[in-house]
Design an enzyme around this catalytic site. Sequence first.
Site, PDB file in Angstrom:
ATOM      1  CB  ILE A  83      -0.894   0.026   1.278  1.00  0.00           C
ATOM      2  CG1 ILE A  83      -1.707  -1.267   1.403  1.00  0.00           C
ATOM      3  CG2 ILE A  83      -1.748   1.148   1.395  1.00  0.00           C
ATOM      4  CD1 ILE A  83      -2.736  -1.361   0.144  1.00  0.00           C
ATOM      5  CE  LYS A  84       3.657   4.636  -4.999  1.00  0.00           C
ATOM      6  NZ  LYS A  84       3.596   5.046  -6.326  1.00  0.00           N
ATOM      7  CB  ILE A  85       0.477   5.602   2.934  1.00  0.00           C
ATOM      8  CG1 ILE A  85      -0.117   4.180   2.940  1.00  0.00           C
ATOM      9  CG2 ILE A  85      -0.062   6.686   3.549  1.00  0.00           C
ATOM     10  CD1 ILE A  85      -0.392   3.638   4.049  1.00  0.00           C
TER      11      ILE A  85
END
Length: 209
Positions: A83-85
């Site tokens: 997950i890119k945050i």
Amino acid sequence: MAILVDSADTDEVRRALELGFVAGVTTNPTLIAKVKRPGLEVLDDLLRMTEGPVFYQVTAETLSGREAQAREAAAKAPGRVVIKIPATTENLALAARLGREGIRCAITAVSSAAQAYTAAMAGADYAIPYVNRLTRQLGDGIAVVRDCAAVVRNSQTKILAASLKTPEEVVAAILAGAEDVTLPLDVLLAMGEHELSHRAIADFAASLR
Ligand code: G3P
């Protein structure tokens, strides 16, 4: 150490994966918008195409919305969806929370070593500086990579360099301490080419005639 392809276009990703030395796929909301398809549908396709990691960015305006998006995407292939945050303090706290549950996270759009260090303290798997963008905005994206790599050196967080436009910029990022790189298809294909190698091939061919 890994090369990833930065694309949400399944034709491009197929071509990259066929090379046999591309470990996985990174996407971002702009790349997904370009292919005009729902993000989760693209994620499904990419997960089918590779056994490696597929990076998917959360975009909701609220923290609870981003958390829900992260859980939904991660559940598609636990351990393989990263997950890119985007880097903010609130989002770093989200990454810490998700990480404690075993959801892999990458802090993206990292623009300072302070953010990279905090990503490491939050237990993120990756910190992603946008090298070329940082060069355009701050003057020296490679210097940011060097500082980021230095501050995460004793952690489990890897520097994944993104926004790379030429093979020379890729090499500079790696020399500055980036462990992994993600490249658009054109840069990926350019990595293995050099005019002098083609000249040497032509000279060998000529000597056989
Ligand atoms: O995927 C993130 C990064 O590669 C963005 O690159 O070219 O939009 O600066 P760029």
